[in-house]
Write an enzyme that holds these catalytic residues in place. Sequence first.
Site, PDB file in Angstrom:
ATOM      1  N   SER A 110       0.782  -1.238   0.000  1.00 20.96           N
ATOM      2  CA  SER A 110       0.000   0.000   0.000  1.00 20.96           C
ATOM      3  C   SER A 110       0.808   1.279   0.000  1.00 20.96           C
ATOM      4  O   SER A 110       0.219   2.370  -0.082  1.00 20.96           O
ATOM      5  CB  SER A 110      -0.961   0.005   1.185  1.00 20.96           C
ATOM      6  OG  SER A 110      -1.985  -0.930   0.920  1.00 20.96           O
ATOM      7  N   ALA A 154      -9.523 -13.741   4.097  1.00 22.73           N
ATOM      8  CA  ALA A 154      -9.992 -14.166   5.437  1.00 22.73           C
ATOM      9  C   ALA A 154      -9.160 -15.367   5.896  1.00 22.73           C
ATOM     10  O   ALA A 154      -8.812 -15.477   7.075  1.00 22.73           O
ATOM     11  CB  ALA A 154     -11.474 -14.514   5.376  1.00 22.73           C
ATOM     12  N   THR A 170      -5.524 -16.874   5.140  1.00 23.04           N
ATOM     13  CA  THR A 170      -4.342 -16.261   4.554  1.00 23.04           C
ATOM     14  C   THR A 170      -3.768 -17.026   3.369  1.00 23.04           C
ATOM     15  O   THR A 170      -3.693 -16.486   2.254  1.00 23.04           O
ATOM     16  CB  THR A 170      -3.278 -16.091   5.650  1.00 23.04           C
ATOM     17  OG1 THR A 170      -3.830 -15.258   6.679  1.00 23.04           O
ATOM     18  CG2 THR A 170      -2.015 -15.472   5.107  1.00 23.04           C
ATOM     19  N   TYR A 218     -10.386   2.143   6.462  1.00 26.55           N
ATOM     20  CA  TYR A 218      -9.405   1.802   5.414  1.00 26.55           C
ATOM     21  C   TYR A 218     -10.010   0.790   4.440  1.00 26.55           C
ATOM     22  O   TYR A 218     -10.610  -0.197   4.856  1.00 26.55           O
ATOM     23  CB  TYR A 218      -8.168   1.196   6.069  1.00 26.55           C
ATOM     24  CG  TYR A 218      -6.996   1.045   5.142  1.00 26.55           C
ATOM     25  CD1 TYR A 218      -6.943   0.002   4.229  1.00 26.55           C
ATOM     26  CD2 TYR A 218      -5.941   1.949   5.165  1.00 26.55           C
ATOM     27  CE1 TYR A 218      -5.856  -0.153   3.371  1.00 26.55           C
ATOM     28  CE2 TYR A 218      -4.858   1.802   4.314  1.00 26.55           C
ATOM     29  CZ  TYR A 218      -4.823   0.755   3.425  1.00 26.55           C
ATOM     30  OH  TYR A 218      -3.750   0.605   2.592  1.00 26.55           O
ATOM     31  N   SER A 219      -9.840   1.042   3.150  1.00 31.07           N
ATOM     32  CA  SER A 219     -10.374   0.118   2.158  1.00 31.07           C
ATOM     33  C   SER A 219      -9.556   0.180   0.873  1.00 31.07           C
ATOM     34  O   SER A 219      -9.452   1.236   0.233  1.00 31.07           O
ATOM     35  CB  SER A 219     -11.832   0.460   1.834  1.00 31.07           C
ATOM     36  OG  SER A 219     -12.294  -0.350   0.776  1.00 31.07           O
ATOM     37  N   THR A 241       1.519  -3.841   3.233  1.00 36.59           N
ATOM     38  CA  THR A 241       1.450  -5.272   3.544  1.00 36.59           C
ATOM     39  C   THR A 241       1.007  -6.000   2.291  1.00 36.59           C
ATOM     40  O   THR A 241      -0.114  -5.809   1.821  1.00 36.59           O
ATOM     41  CB  THR A 241       0.369  -5.533   4.625  1.00 36.59           C
ATOM     42  OG1 THR A 241       0.629  -4.712   5.742  1.00 36.59           O
ATOM     43  CG2 THR A 241       0.350  -6.988   5.020  1.00 36.59           C
TER      44      THR A 241
HETATM   45  C1  LIG Z   1      -3.875  -1.500   6.235  1.00 40.28           C
HETATM   46  C2  LIG Z   1      -2.904  -2.591   5.793  1.00 40.28           C
HETATM   47  C3  LIG Z   1      -2.276  -3.270   7.009  1.00 40.28           C
HETATM   48  S1  LIG Z   1      -3.777  -3.790   4.782  1.00 40.28           S
HETATM   49  C4  LIG Z   1      -3.625  -2.848   3.328  1.00 40.28           C
HETATM   50  C5  LIG Z   1      -2.959  -3.472   2.119  1.00 40.28           C
HETATM   51  N1  LIG Z   1      -2.731  -4.868   2.121  1.00 40.28           N
HETATM   52  C6  LIG Z   1      -3.751  -5.745   1.986  1.00 40.28           C
HETATM   53  O1  LIG Z   1      -4.903  -5.401   1.916  1.00 40.28           O
HETATM   54  C7  LIG Z   1      -3.364  -7.210   2.014  1.00 40.28           C
HETATM   55  C8  LIG Z   1      -4.087  -7.862   3.166  1.00 40.28           C
HETATM   56  C9  LIG Z   1      -3.755  -9.322   3.289  1.00 40.28           C
HETATM   57  C10 LIG Z   1      -2.288  -9.563   3.410  1.00 40.28           C
HETATM   58  C11 LIG Z   1      -1.969 -10.832   4.186  1.00 40.28           C
HETATM   59  N2  LIG Z   1      -2.782 -11.010   5.387  1.00 40.28           N
HETATM   60  C12 LIG Z   1      -3.759 -11.935   5.451  1.00 40.28           C
HETATM   61  O2  LIG Z   1      -4.036 -12.675   4.536  1.00 40.28           O
HETATM   62  C13 LIG Z   1      -4.511 -12.004   6.749  1.00 40.28           C
HETATM   63  N3  LIG Z   1      -5.540 -13.032   6.743  1.00 40.28           N
HETATM   64  C14 LIG Z   1      -0.518 -10.688   4.614  1.00 40.28           C
HETATM   65  O3  LIG Z   1      -0.308 -10.249   5.762  1.00 40.28           O
HETATM   66  O4  LIG Z   1       0.345 -10.934   3.790  1.00 40.28           O
HETATM   67  C15 LIG Z   1      -1.763  -2.687   2.479  1.00 40.28           C
HETATM   68  O5  LIG Z   1      -0.647  -2.754   2.156  1.00 40.28           O
HETATM   69  N4  LIG Z   1      -2.402  -2.048   3.526  1.00 40.28           N
HETATM   70  C16 LIG Z   1      -1.825  -2.079   4.822  1.00 40.28           C
HETATM   71  C17 LIG Z   1      -1.303  -0.696   5.212  1.00 40.28           C
HETATM   72  O6  LIG Z   1      -1.729   0.266   4.578  1.00 40.28           O
HETATM   73  O7  LIG Z   1      -0.522  -0.658   6.158  1.00 40.28           O
END
Ligand SMILES: CC1(C)S[C@@H]2[C@H](NC(=O)CCCC[C@H](NC(=O)C[NH3+])C(=O)[O-])C(=O)N2[C@H]1C(=O)[O-]
Length: 351
Positions: free
Chosen positions: A62, A121, A123, A159-160, A303
């Site tokens: 992000s 949901a 991972t 956040y979306s 992430t």
């Molecule tokens: C708001 C956050 C944290 S999430 C958002 C975006 N990343 C995502 O939406 C990926 C979410 C799933 C990633 C996965 N997690 C899962 O599958 C959990 N079940 C992992 O950790 O690799 C990003 O990048 N942003 C981060 C941000 O802006 O910091």
Amino acid sequence: APLPAPDPDGVGDALKRTLAAGAPGAMTRVDDGRTTLSRTAGVSDTATGAGMDTDGRFRIGSVTKTFSTVVLMQLVAEGAVDPDAPVERYLPGVLPDTRITVRHLLSHRSGLWDYSNDMFARTVPGFEAVRDRVFTVRELIDLATAHPATAVPGTTYQYSNTNFVVIGALIEKVTGRTVREEYERRIIDPLDLRNTAYVHPETSISGKRIRGYLTPDEAGAPLVDSTEQTVSWAQSAGAVISSPGDLDRFMSALLGGRLVRADLLERMLEMTPSDGSGVRFYGLGLRRRDLSCGIPVYGHTGTVQGYYTYSFTTRDGRRSVTSVANTSNNGTANTVLGDTLEAAFCGKRAT
Ligand SMILES: CC1(C)S[C@@H]2[C@H](NC(=O)CCCC[C@H](NC(=O)C[NH3+])C(=O)[O-])C(=O)N2[C@H]1C(=O)[O-]
């Protein structure tokens, strides 16, 4: 007041603790304009044992949202987009609520559901289901709008990812060019970010690459090599590839006033709380974190499967810090990695 000198030992200690929390590797690069401090720990590739490298390329997740916001704010400066206009004006019929404005998207106040909540949901199964998929923006928006709004537009921060997928569609509609072309002509080429690219939907990372390892939900399960994926589920919300050096240069240029007109940069810095901590805020495509030494830093976190990133700079852009761990879905590693910001900006160990 002059910034304290970075604390290299404090940075190194936080990186070691990030490894102890389960990351194969971690690294930090501090750029002060004239001087650079780089610290690495662990490996960029668990098969070969190759070390981390702050010139290495990885998925920034992000932090991409700040790239998309810079393009959008340049379009605002050019009179091509009104941030307070309804998205409907530029993308008729795309969103279910014509009250949603461009600014609502940039500040995560649109009320649009984040489709990634459903997608990830679980991972590893969620990742495996999409790692090779190529989505259209329409498909992603449809996944989001299949859910009811989370709030009345403009009333609540939530956040979306959906917001910045729509921003990407708006950029392409208004300019007639792809977001890749817009990132290149407005950011990557002018700043000479040689390790930065938007390669969607190709799955490989070219050049000197940091491999990423996804932490499964099940405690003790082996890490999953997640380096190769399309990141089509994120696109203009998360698919840029870069390096710590390039991100430091990008954040310094942004807060140093070299990318966005001064009055519009001020708009980006109008912050609202992003959680209950009292020290984390969100503006327009930019986060603010107030560090323990009272220094506010501006940037974004990221992430994406296998990578967690902090990329922040001071209000004047003079000191920039990018830290990366090559694992994700590991809350302890993510939090401990954040201690590198305290050491790099405050010059002391996190309390
Ligand atoms: C708001 C956050 C944290 S999430 C958002 C975006 N990343 C995502 O939406 C990926 C979410 C799933 C990633 C996965 N997690 C899962 O599958 C959990 N079940 C992992 O950790 O690799 C990003 O990048 N942003 C981060 C941000 O802006 O910091």
